[in-house]
Design a protein around this motif. Structure first.
Motif, PDB file in Angstrom:
ATOM      1  N   ALA A  93      -8.133   3.597   5.782  1.00 38.07           N
ATOM      2  CA  ALA A  93      -8.467   2.289   4.772  1.00 38.07           C
ATOM      3  C   ALA A  93      -7.320   2.184   4.021  1.00 38.07           C
ATOM      4  N   VAL A  94      -6.212   2.772   3.927  1.00 41.87           N
ATOM      5  CA  VAL A  94      -5.035   2.674   3.232  1.00 41.87           C
ATOM      6  C   VAL A  94      -3.872   2.604   3.845  1.00 41.87           C
ATOM      7  N   ARG A  95      -3.869   2.004   5.055  1.00 42.23           N
ATOM      8  CA  ARG A  95      -2.828   1.955   5.974  1.00 42.23           C
ATOM      9  C   ARG A  95      -1.829   0.504   5.575  1.00 42.23           C
ATOM     10  N   GLU A  96      -2.581  -0.414   4.962  1.00 40.29           N
ATOM     11  CA  GLU A  96      -1.868  -1.594   4.345  1.00 40.29           C
ATOM     12  C   GLU A  96      -0.786  -1.241   3.306  1.00 40.29           C
ATOM     13  N   PRO A  97       0.068  -1.957   3.081  1.00 44.26           N
ATOM     14  CA  PRO A  97       0.989  -1.700   2.194  1.00 44.26           C
ATOM     15  C   PRO A  97       0.010  -2.044   0.648  1.00 44.26           C
ATOM     16  N   LEU A  98       0.774  -1.247  -0.476  1.00 42.43           N
ATOM     17  CA  LEU A  98       0.217  -1.482  -1.815  1.00 42.43           C
ATOM     18  C   LEU A  98       0.282  -2.956  -2.168  1.00 42.43           C
TER      19      LEU A  98
END
Length: 494
Positions: A93-98
């Motif tokens: 769920a947190v693979r995308e950039p900030l």
């Protein structure tokens, strides 16, 4: 920056606390309204003394607008994302950039959008008078304030003047430095966008924290360190773990890299970093995190026999040596350049000022009510990188240099059940430095995810000089990372 009237609120008007003549008279005059100055003012006012505070920028100071709060607001999403990425069920769920814009917007909230209205209300609520402008000493117990409109106000202190002006970032006098318009910590914490390429010069706390933040927010970071490792004032393993993590996050960490010159040919163009030996690197911005200097250069120190621009030497009550009325609190005394330590000094100094004003003899014995003993023996610090680093007291090298007979006890944090639950692939290390003659702790260093919240337990142990035999009875809850305390004690006892 907010520009309110020269005097804030009603506390300075018609309070009955002012003397006659050509100067306004207060019991205490505080120069600098950062967290340190605010705490001196608060303690003195709570003791019933009349207090004036002088501030040339924003009430709340460096920590509120350009250091602690904005930097940690930038770093918190970075650390949370890194922690989540080490947990099955969350990693995907947190693979995308900030979302850099969202992070910066939250940072702006924590910096109060660089307005100090809330701080003004607090000063007024405790009955402290605020004078906007640049304050300078003008002889014994006198401060002259040059206001934003050019007007001058003279303040006289019956009992004490407290200098709480803090420190500023040092930018080395390299060829091309003025045209390069380098960032300092202020620009790094308040930037409105992530630069494409950021060169960071310096491997101390500011350097590694800002490298961590901006690398996660989309910058290609090159960290240039003159020495052979990061965080040189801490245990070597701390810098090693941080360097590995920065490299894993995509930053380039270069040790033994000394900057000889910088070049920027046009204001909107890139900056070229020239290293000793001739190698040239290009970046869009360059941050120098290479030390601090006291904000005492234009403070009127010469009017009281002190050297302008110098650090101010103080006793443990933060009173300037050979003075009966001048105090220097926080960064300016060069004892411990940390906001929380400056606030601690401020509580001590405020209480000492009040005691002396009442005709009492301050308790300046070690660990007494009016002695900032922790500055020498138990300074805590957290570095908000991934992994976090937390330390208090003496490192092994510092303890040995001080002549103590010591033993370093190390433990791999990944072997603690609570750490393995905290994150898959947890990496960390703990060290306690034991005084073998007294069997107490002189220092503790922890490096690993989540260790920042563990350091206060170590601080209590060091400040309290808790014997090893008694620490055995402080049972850590299972399964938490704090179980490392038991493992360290077991290792010590063998």
């Amino acid at each position: 920056m907010s520009e309110s009237s020269a005097v804030s609120g009603t506390a300075a008007e018609g309070s009955g606390r002012h003397g006659g003549g050509d100067a306004l008279v207060f019991d205490v005059v505080v120069v600098g309204a950062g967290p340190v100055g605010e705490n001196v003012a608060d303690r003195a006012a709570a003791a019933g003394l009349s207090v004036a505070v002088v501030e040339s920028e924003l009430v709340g100071g460096e920590c509120s607008y350009w250091a602690c709060m904005p930097s940690k607001a930038l770093l918190r999403p970075v650390i949370a994302r890194a922690d989540a990425g080490r947990l099955p069920g969350l990693a995907g769920a947190v693979r995308e950039p900030l979302d850099t814009d969202a992070v910066l917007a939250r940072r702006d909230e924590f910096a109060s959008h660089w307005k100090d209205d809330g701080q003004l209300g607090w000063l007024d609520s405790i009955g402290v008078s605020l004078y906007r402008g640049h304050g300078r000493l003008d002889g014994e117990r006198r401060v002259t304030v040059e206001g934003p409109d050019g007007g001058r106000t003279a303040l006289t202190a019956r009992h004490a003047v407290a200098v709480c002006t803090g420190s500023r970032a040092v930018v080395p006098g390299l060829p091309g430095i003025e045209d390069a318009r380098p960032w300092t910590s202020r620009e790094a914490t308040s930037a409105k966008a992530a630069p494409g390429r950021l060169a960071v010069v310096g491997g101390g706390v500011v350097g590694v924290e800002m490298a961590t933040a901006w690398a996660a927010l989309g910058s290609r970071v090159t960290l240039l360190v003159r020495g052979d490792g990061l965080l040189p004032r801490m245990e070597p393993f701390a810098g090693e773990l941080v360097a590995e993590a920065l490299a894993g996050a995509g930053a380039e960490v270069r040790t033994g890299a000394s900057v000889a010159a910088v070049e920027r040919s046009r204001p909107d163009g890139p900056v070229t970093v020239v290293l000793e030996g001739g190698e040239r690197l290009e970046a869009d911005e360059i941050l120098f995190a290479t030390g601090r200097a006291p904000r005492t250069g234009d403070l009127g120190l010469e009017t009281v026999g002190l050297e302008p621009g110098s650090w101010l030497s103080v006793d443990d009550s933060c009173r300037v040596r050979d003075s009966e009325w001048l105090y220097a609190v926080g960064d300016v005394n060069h004892r411990a350049l940390l906001t929380h330590q400056g606030k601690y000094q401020a509580r001590i100094a405020g209480a000492a000022i009040a005691a002396r004003a009442a005709g009492d003899t301050p308790d300046t014995r070690a660990w007494g009510a009016h002695a900032a003993t922790a500055d020498h023996a138990a300074v805590p610090q957290v570095v908000f990188t991934d992994p976090e680093v937390a330390a208090v007291g003496l490192s092994l090298a510092e303890a040995e240099r001080a002549g103590h007979r010591v033993r370093a006890v190390d433990y791999d944090l990944s072997s603690v059940a609570g750490a393995s639950l905290y994150a898959d692939g947890y990496r960390g290390r703990a060290r306690m430095v034991v005084d073998l003659e007294r069997e107490i702790l002189l220092g503790v260093t922890l490096a690993g995810p989540g260790v920042g919240e563990l350091i206060h337990a170590a601080t209590v142990a060091v400040v309290g000089e808790v014997p090893i035999s008694r620490l055995w009875h402080a049972v850590p809850s299972y399964p938490t990372i704090s179980e490392v305390w038991l493992r360290l004690l077991e290792t010590y006892r063998g």
